[in-house]
Design a protein around this motif. Structure first.
Motif, PDB file in Angstrom:
ATOM      1  N   TYR A  22     -12.779  -8.581  -9.844  1.00 45.82           N
ATOM      2  CA  TYR A  22     -13.938  -9.159  -9.163  1.00 45.82           C
ATOM      3  C   TYR A  22     -15.097  -8.174  -9.219  1.00 45.82           C
ATOM      4  O   TYR A  22     -14.945  -7.012  -9.623  1.00 45.82           O
ATOM      5  N   GLY A  23     -16.278  -8.658  -8.764  1.00 48.83           N
ATOM      6  CA  GLY A  23     -17.475  -7.844  -8.873  1.00 48.83           C
ATOM      7  C   GLY A  23     -18.201  -7.647  -7.565  1.00 48.83           C
ATOM      8  O   GLY A  23     -17.599  -7.687  -6.481  1.00 48.83           O
ATOM      9  N   ALA A  24     -19.506  -7.477  -7.653  1.00 46.25           N
ATOM     10  CA  ALA A  24     -20.318  -7.086  -6.507  1.00 46.25           C
ATOM     11  C   ALA A  24     -20.321  -8.137  -5.405  1.00 46.25           C
ATOM     12  O   ALA A  24     -20.217  -7.806  -4.216  1.00 46.25           O
ATOM     13  N   SER A  25     -20.457  -9.410  -5.771  1.00 48.19           N
ATOM     14  CA  SER A  25     -20.513 -10.465  -4.747  1.00 48.19           C
ATOM     15  C   SER A  25     -19.225 -10.523  -3.948  1.00 48.19           C
ATOM     16  O   SER A  25     -19.238 -10.656  -2.714  1.00 48.19           O
ATOM     17  N   THR A  26     -18.112 -10.397  -4.651  1.00 53.71           N
ATOM     18  CA  THR A  26     -16.818 -10.431  -3.969  1.00 53.71           C
ATOM     19  C   THR A  26     -16.654  -9.224  -3.067  1.00 53.71           C
ATOM     20  O   THR A  26     -16.189  -9.350  -1.922  1.00 53.71           O
ATOM     21  N   GLN A  27     -17.028  -8.039  -3.557  1.00 54.13           N
ATOM     22  CA  GLN A  27     -16.878  -6.830  -2.753  1.00 54.13           C
ATOM     23  C   GLN A  27     -17.721  -6.909  -1.483  1.00 54.13           C
ATOM     24  O   GLN A  27     -17.264  -6.509  -0.403  1.00 54.13           O
ATOM     25  N   ARG A  28     -18.927  -7.444  -1.600  1.00 55.89           N
ATOM     26  CA  ARG A  28     -19.751  -7.592  -0.400  1.00 55.89           C
ATOM     27  C   ARG A  28     -19.084  -8.540   0.595  1.00 55.89           C
ATOM     28  O   ARG A  28     -19.111  -8.304   1.810  1.00 55.89           O
ATOM     29  N   ALA A  29     -18.475  -9.615   0.094  1.00 58.75           N
ATOM     30  CA  ALA A  29     -17.802 -10.570   0.980  1.00 58.75           C
ATOM     31  C   ALA A  29     -16.609  -9.928   1.670  1.00 58.75           C
ATOM     32  O   ALA A  29     -16.365 -10.161   2.858  1.00 58.75           O
ATOM     33  N   VAL A  30     -15.859  -9.112   0.928  1.00 60.28           N
ATOM     34  CA  VAL A  30     -14.713  -8.413   1.525  1.00 60.28           C
ATOM     35  C   VAL A  30     -15.177  -7.506   2.656  1.00 60.28           C
ATOM     36  O   VAL A  30     -14.557  -7.429   3.724  1.00 60.28           O
ATOM     37  N   GLU A  31     -16.307  -6.824   2.446  1.00 61.01           N
ATOM     38  CA  GLU A  31     -16.828  -5.909   3.456  1.00 61.01           C
ATOM     39  C   GLU A  31     -17.481  -6.655   4.623  1.00 61.01           C
ATOM     40  O   GLU A  31     -17.440  -6.205   5.769  1.00 61.01           O
ATOM     41  N   ASN A  32     -18.074  -7.807   4.348  1.00 61.57           N
ATOM     42  CA  ASN A  32     -18.786  -8.565   5.377  1.00 61.57           C
ATOM     43  C   ASN A  32     -17.864  -9.381   6.277  1.00 61.57           C
ATOM     44  O   ASN A  32     -18.203  -9.649   7.433  1.00 61.57           O
ATOM     45  N   PHE A  33     -16.704  -9.781   5.734  1.00 65.93           N
ATOM     46  CA  PHE A  33     -15.857 -10.717   6.473  1.00 65.93           C
ATOM     47  C   PHE A  33     -14.430 -10.196   6.674  1.00 65.93           C
ATOM     48  O   PHE A  33     -13.459 -10.830   6.255  1.00 65.93           O
ATOM     49  N   PRO A  34     -14.278  -9.054   7.338  1.00 68.72           N
ATOM     50  CA  PRO A  34     -12.920  -8.585   7.659  1.00 68.72           C
ATOM     51  C   PRO A  34     -12.439  -9.293   8.937  1.00 68.72           C
ATOM     52  O   PRO A  34     -12.234  -8.675   9.974  1.00 68.72           O
ATOM     53  N   ILE A  35     -12.266 -10.609   8.853  1.00 72.44           N
ATOM     54  CA  ILE A  35     -12.081 -11.432  10.054  1.00 72.44           C
ATOM     55  C   ILE A  35     -10.606 -11.687  10.359  1.00 72.44           C
ATOM     56  O   ILE A  35     -10.064 -11.200  11.343  1.00 72.44           O
ATOM     57  N   SER A  36      -9.941 -12.451   9.512  1.00 64.48           N
ATOM     58  CA  SER A  36      -8.574 -12.890   9.829  1.00 64.48           C
ATOM     59  C   SER A  36      -7.505 -12.193   9.001  1.00 64.48           C
ATOM     60  O   SER A  36      -6.335 -12.200   9.372  1.00 64.48           O
ATOM     61  N   GLY A  37      -7.909 -11.638   7.885  1.00 59.70           N
ATOM     62  CA  GLY A  37      -6.921 -11.076   6.967  1.00 59.70           C
ATOM     63  C   GLY A  37      -6.215 -12.143   6.147  1.00 59.70           C
ATOM     64  O   GLY A  37      -5.306 -11.836   5.381  1.00 59.70           O
ATOM     65  N   THR A  38      -6.631 -13.392   6.300  1.00 61.52           N
ATOM     66  CA  THR A  38      -6.035 -14.501   5.553  1.00 61.52           C
ATOM     67  C   THR A  38      -7.008 -14.955   4.475  1.00 61.52           C
ATOM     68  O   THR A  38      -8.095 -15.446   4.785  1.00 61.52           O
ATOM     69  N   PRO A  39      -6.652 -14.789   3.214  1.00 57.42           N
ATOM     70  CA  PRO A  39      -7.564 -15.202   2.143  1.00 57.42           C
ATOM     71  C   PRO A  39      -7.560 -16.711   1.947  1.00 57.42           C
ATOM     72  O   PRO A  39      -6.734 -17.437   2.500  1.00 57.42           O
ATOM     73  N   VAL A  40      -8.495 -17.184   1.170  1.00 54.98           N
ATOM     74  CA  VAL A  40      -8.569 -18.605   0.811  1.00 54.98           C
ATOM     75  C   VAL A  40      -7.246 -19.015   0.171  1.00 54.98           C
ATOM     76  O   VAL A  40      -6.670 -18.268  -0.639  1.00 54.98           O
ATOM     77  N   PHE A  89      -8.283 -12.308  -5.504  1.00 63.08           N
ATOM     78  CA  PHE A  89      -9.031 -13.268  -4.680  1.00 63.08           C
ATOM     79  C   PHE A  89      -8.820 -12.940  -3.200  1.00 63.08           C
ATOM     80  O   PHE A  89      -8.073 -13.613  -2.493  1.00 63.08           O
ATOM     81  N   PRO A  90      -9.490 -11.869  -2.721  1.00 65.33           N
ATOM     82  CA  PRO A  90      -9.222 -11.351  -1.373  1.00 65.33           C
ATOM     83  C   PRO A  90     -10.153 -11.871  -0.283  1.00 65.33           C
ATOM     84  O   PRO A  90     -10.014 -11.473   0.869  1.00 65.33           O
ATOM     85  N   VAL A  91     -11.086 -12.756  -0.610  1.00 61.23           N
ATOM     86  CA  VAL A  91     -12.105 -13.146   0.369  1.00 61.23           C
ATOM     87  C   VAL A  91     -11.488 -13.943   1.511  1.00 61.23           C
ATOM     88  O   VAL A  91     -10.697 -14.867   1.292  1.00 61.23           O
ATOM     89  N   ASP A  92     -11.866 -13.601   2.727  1.00 63.20           N
ATOM     90  CA  ASP A  92     -11.340 -14.216   3.939  1.00 63.20           C
ATOM     91  C   ASP A  92     -11.771 -15.680   4.059  1.00 63.20           C
ATOM     92  O   ASP A  92     -12.813 -16.077   3.530  1.00 63.20           O
ATOM     93  N   ILE A  93     -10.948 -16.450   4.767  1.00 69.48           N
ATOM     94  CA  ILE A  93     -11.307 -17.846   5.045  1.00 69.48           C
ATOM     95  C   ILE A  93     -12.643 -17.928   5.778  1.00 69.48           C
ATOM     96  O   ILE A  93     -13.503 -18.762   5.468  1.00 69.48           O
ATOM     97  N   PHE A  94     -12.829 -17.048   6.767  1.00 68.41           N
ATOM     98  CA  PHE A  94     -14.020 -17.103   7.610  1.00 68.41           C
ATOM     99  C   PHE A  94     -15.149 -16.337   6.931  1.00 68.41           C
ATOM    100  O   PHE A  94     -15.453 -15.190   7.258  1.00 68.41           O
ATOM    101  N   GLN A  95     -15.777 -16.999   5.979  1.00 70.70           N
ATOM    102  CA  GLN A  95     -16.807 -16.416   5.124  1.00 70.70           C
ATOM    103  C   GLN A  95     -18.041 -17.298   5.183  1.00 70.70           C
ATOM    104  O   GLN A  95     -18.245 -18.050   6.141  1.00 70.70           O
ATOM    105  N   THR A  96     -18.860 -17.222   4.168  1.00 71.86           N
ATOM    106  CA  THR A  96     -20.004 -18.135   4.080  1.00 71.86           C
ATOM    107  C   THR A  96     -19.503 -19.571   4.062  1.00 71.86           C
ATOM    108  O   THR A  96     -18.545 -19.903   3.359  1.00 71.86           O
ATOM    109  N   GLY A  97     -20.131 -20.423   4.871  1.00 70.39           N
ATOM    110  CA  GLY A  97     -19.613 -21.771   5.081  1.00 70.39           C
ATOM    111  C   GLY A  97     -19.629 -22.672   3.870  1.00 70.39           C
ATOM    112  O   GLY A  97     -18.917 -23.685   3.821  1.00 70.39           O
TER     113      GLY A  97
END
Length: 462
Positions: A22-40, A89-97
């Protein structure tokens, strides 16, 4: 600390694990949404890969991207469909809507995997660019809802419906096996007229049959795909014919009859079809909850309750009471149903919360509907194998309860009248005797023969 590489986007430089696809957009999402620990959910990831593969083929046919680019994208997408690269694919469920973070996660992973396949460096965006090539003719706003529809339809088709058919079949088998077992019916939890135990199970079977019909009906709405509407439904930057061609590819990949949405503005601004789909799960859950509760009531006791059926003993029931066995499979199933009830409220709120031209609760809707589907499928499978198939009827006890019931007097009412029948029932209760005993003492007064009495009180004639 693990080694990192630096990439940049419109907001500046981002440090990313060096081996990450993954790249920059994904890394920002990982850093922005450390919410549930449950990925999509993986179902959504697979559905997204199907979309990217179909889009690449459509874009190639429309001469928007060259054949060699399309082939690279398709190869990378196929790997993801097959379950490879799941850790990317590590992005949390609780991310951009809108699910933009997941869409970009997919675009970046495919682009970087293409770089690997082409012998280029990860992060170079050569020869494939995540936006210009992988996301060509698309938007997060039409791809994420399309992915939900594909994922849920596939889960219904390959996970839920097969188990529903097995469960329905098991209930029909019990209805047939218990056809000759007569029991007392109950309304308001009070004794009513006799019935067959098989008839009781046939009612449960019909509930499941109708649940299957509702789920199949709900799938028709899921077959409409928002793909092609891009940002707000107008289809900006999407060439004519793309949605049709990409949808045809999706049909070929999934073997389900998907079609382009009739109205892209409805398809992107509302998620009514998803509410309808989950409503079919909600209704199924209410049926299963009622059935499980009925079965543990019928099996209650075993000596001081109804005890008309025996549930399989699956584990010791108490840490303090030796020999106690509890209806744990019923309890497990009803807890799953309770979760689905709560999930339906979540889905309703997510849909109602959408504003103007986009729903911004889609990742949570996706997770919730897929969770309900998976839980119900697994719970029905376990309940069918560990409980339903092993239920036994206590025929003699059922007959004994019928004989003791004062409700048996109902069969006499058309002959001796309602008032006289009521008196007999009251006398039987007061004297703790059976209706049959009272009637046998008063045959002349009632004006019926013993043979007629036996016929009227035969549960087979109820």
């Amino acid at each position: 600390m693990s080694e990192t590489r630096i990439e940049s986007d419109s907001l500046g430089e981002v440090r990313i694990p060096s081996e990450a696809l993954y790249g920059a957009s994904t890394q920002r999402a990982v850093e922005n949404f450390p919410i549930s620990g449950t990925p999509v959910p993986p179902d959504i990831i697979q559905a997204f890969a199907i979309i990217k593969l179909a889009a690449a083929k459509a874009n190639e046919k429309l001469d928007i991207i060259p054949q060699e680019y399309a082939e690279l994208i398709c190869q990378a997408a196929n790997e993801i469909i097959d379950g490879q690269h799941a850790a990317q694919f590590p992005v949390d469920i609780f991310q951009t809507g809108s699910g933009t973070s997941t869409n970009m996660n997919m675009n970046e992973v495919i682009a970087n995997r293409c770089s690997q396949l082409a012998g280029e460096q990860i992060g170079s965006k050569k020869p494939i660019h995540p936006n210009d090539h992988v996301n060509q003719s698309q938007s997060s706003n039409d791809t994420f809802p399309t992915a939900i529809h594909i994922a849920v339809a596939l889960a219904f088709q390959h996970q839920l419906l097969p188990e529903l058919h097995h469960f329905h079949g098991a209930l029909l088998e019990k209805a047939h096996a218990f056809h000759e077992v007569y029991k007392i019916g109950r309304t308001h939890l009070m004794d009513a007229t006799p019935m067959r135990l098989g008839q009781e199970f046939s009612g449960y079977a019909r509930q499941l049959e109708k649940a299957i019909d509702r789920i199949k009906e709900a799938m028709h709405g899921l077959y409409e795909l928002p793909l092609g509407g891009t940002a707000v439904g107008t289809g900006i930057n999407c060439p004519h014919g793309f949605a049709r061609m990409a949808t045809e590819e999706i049909v070929d990949l999934t073997k389900l009859p998907f079609r382009e949405a009739l109205n892209h503005f409805e398809a992107q601004s509302s998620k009514d079809d998803l509410v309808h789909a989950h409503a079919s799960l909600h209704t199924l859950a209410t049926a299963l909850f009622k059935m499980a509760n009925d079965l543990r009531l019928l099996a209650s006791g075993p000596r001081c309750g109804l005890g008309e059926i025996t549930l399989p003993a699956t584990q010791p029931g108490s840490s303090i009471m030796p020999g106690k066995v509890n209806p744990v499979m019923c309890e497990s199933l009803t807890m799953v149903c309770a979760r689905v009830f709560g999930n339906h409220s979540t889905v309703e709120h997510c849909n109602a919360g959408g504003q103007l031209n986009l729903n911004t609760f889609m990742p949570l809707m996706a997770y919730t509907i897929l969770e309900s589907t998976s839980l119900l499928s697994s719970a029905m499978h376990a309940f069918r194998e560990k409980c339903l198939q092993g239920i036994q009827a206590n025929k003699e006890h059922c007959a004994e309860l019928i004989e003791r019931s004062t409700a048996m007097v109902t069969a006499l009412a058309p002959i001796i009248g309602y008032d006289q029948a009521s008196k007999i029932a009251k006398q039987a209760m007061q004297e703790k005797r059976t209706v049959r005993d009272i009637c046998l003492e008063n045959l002349n007064q009632l004006g019926i023969s013993k043979e007629k009495l036996d016929s009227l009180l035969d549960p087979a004639n109820a």
